[in-house]
Design an enzyme around this catalytic site. Structure first.
Site, PDB file in Angstrom:
ATOM      1  N   ASP A  77      -1.134  -5.057   2.707  1.00  0.00           N
ATOM      2  CA  ASP A  77      -1.554  -3.829   3.401  1.00  0.00           C
ATOM      3  C   ASP A  77      -0.923  -3.905   4.788  1.00  0.00           C
ATOM      4  OD1 ASP A  77      -2.682  -1.616   4.537  1.00  0.00           O
ATOM      5  OD2 ASP A  77      -4.688  -1.975   3.745  1.00  0.00           O
ATOM      6  N   THR A 108      -5.885   2.118   9.228  1.00  0.00           N
ATOM      7  CA  THR A 108      -4.897   3.087   9.726  1.00  0.00           C
ATOM      8  C   THR A 108      -5.524   4.132  10.642  1.00  0.00           C
ATOM      9  OG1 THR A 108      -3.567   2.766   7.738  1.00  0.00           O
ATOM     10  CG2 THR A 108      -3.116   4.745   8.997  1.00  0.00           C
ATOM     11  N   ILE A 129      -0.881  -1.920   7.385  1.00  0.00           N
ATOM     12  CA  ILE A 129      -1.846  -1.639   8.450  1.00  0.00           C
ATOM     13  C   ILE A 129      -3.163  -1.268   7.767  1.00  0.00           C
ATOM     14  CG2 ILE A 129      -2.479  -0.196  10.431  1.00  0.00           C
ATOM     15  CD1 ILE A 129       0.494   0.160  11.021  1.00  0.00           C
ATOM     16  N   ASP A 130      -4.083  -2.212   7.741  1.00  0.00           N
ATOM     17  CA  ASP A 130      -5.422  -1.904   7.235  1.00  0.00           C
ATOM     18  C   ASP A 130      -6.239  -1.433   8.433  1.00  0.00           C
ATOM     19  OD1 ASP A 130      -7.606  -1.661   5.549  1.00  0.00           O
ATOM     20  OD2 ASP A 130      -8.280  -3.698   5.989  1.00  0.00           O
ATOM     21  N   GLU A 161       0.819  -1.213   0.000  1.00  0.00           N
ATOM     22  CA  GLU A 161       0.000   0.000   0.000  1.00  0.00           C
ATOM     23  C   GLU A 161       0.851   1.261   0.000  1.00  0.00           C
ATOM     24  OE1 GLU A 161      -2.816   0.613   3.217  1.00  0.00           O
ATOM     25  OE2 GLU A 161      -3.569   2.397   2.206  1.00  0.00           O
ATOM     26  N   ASP A 182      -6.533  -3.888   0.063  1.00  0.00           N
ATOM     27  CA  ASP A 182      -7.579  -3.921   1.087  1.00  0.00           C
ATOM     28  C   ASP A 182      -8.335  -5.250   1.065  1.00  0.00           C
ATOM     29  OD1 ASP A 182      -7.380  -1.139   1.954  1.00  0.00           O
ATOM     30  OD2 ASP A 182      -8.329  -0.585   0.059  1.00  0.00           O
TER      31      ASP A 182
END
Ligand code: IPD
Length: 245
Positions: A95, A100, A97-98, A74, A222
């Site tokens: 990702d 955030t 940190i999905d 990402e 995502d």
């Protein structure tokens, strides 16, 4: 080359190892304190130092065991990839940190999401919540699991009884459109949830904690891993009118 493409289970083992390590880094960095270091598409679309550090660490860990694979992340896009995946080659989709915004506010609902795709098809994926330790995994054709339990989606097919999760993008015009869609939908469903991490929404749908999930404008990172988890748990995962997700 095709003949040397690893089995989905082998890719999942790597993904789980890398995601666990990345999740621990994210959790530790959150405990040490966090603030946005930049914004991306809009002022609401933040990136923290942890997003970047976790991505760099995960990419390095993947490179150690799979130096020739492509990686899409990402934060850094394809920039750190060896190149587009060759036929039969593996492309990792990350990702770091999905969720955030949850991460920024100290809400526990965020995850590391890592998938492996072969020839454009996701064949293995893991979604790991650093705070709870919840971990959802799937391999194509091999089922979806959490804590050793095979997952099965909700059997609910009546919209009026469905608990539906959704999410909103960062762009104001898109949000206005999404709010309009939501206003038309909410009278017809049991209720709506907006939890803040698409990968987790998909995994919750996979285990029947919500009946369905929809969102417009997600990026591949995502939904790649969570989408496979949902598919393998029996959900239909696609775009409008059967278009690709
Ligand atoms: C976001 C989350 C959110 C969804 C947004 C995504 P990020 O990802 O998954 O739930 O509604 O569309 O962009 O920015 O936290 O990685």
């Amino acid at each position: 080359m095709r003949g040397t493409t690893p089995a989905p289970e082998e890719l999942l083992d790597i993904a789980v190892r890398v995601a666990r390590q990345a999740a621990e880094t994210a959790r530790r960095m959150r405990a040490e304190g966090v603030s946005p270091v930049a914004t991306k598409s809009t002022v609401t679309d933040v990136v923290t130092a942890a997003d970047r550090a976790v991505e760099r660490e995960a990419v390095a860990a993947l490179r150690e065991v799979r130096p020739d694979d492509a990686v899409l992340g990402e934060e850094y896009g394809d920039a750190e990839a060896a190149g587009p995946a060759a036929p039969g080659g593996v492309r990792w989709i990350l990702d770091p940190i999905d969720g955030t915004v949850n991460y920024l506010y100290g809400l526990p609902h965020y995850a590391v999401s890592l998938a492996a795709a072969v020839d454009g098809e996701v064949v293995a994926g893991v979604v790991r919540e650093p705070v709870t330790g919840n971990e959802w995994t799937a391999t194509r054709g091999g089922g979806a699991y959490r804590a050793g339990r095979r997952l099965r989606c909700s059997a609910e097919t009546q919209l009026g009884k469905a608990l539906v999760a959704t999410g909103f993008g960062y762009d104001a015009a898109r949000r206005a459109h999404q709010a309009g869609v939501l206003a038309q939908l909410i009278p017809h469903v049991r209720d709506i949830r907006r939890l803040g991490a698409a990968s987790i929404d998909l995994c919750l749908a996979a285990e029947g904690a919500v009946d369905a999930y929809y969102e417009k404008g997600l990026n591949l990172w995502d939904h790649a891993a969570g989408g496979l988890v949902a598919t393998e748990a029996g959900l239909r995962v696609d775009g409008l009118s059967g278009a690709p997700a």
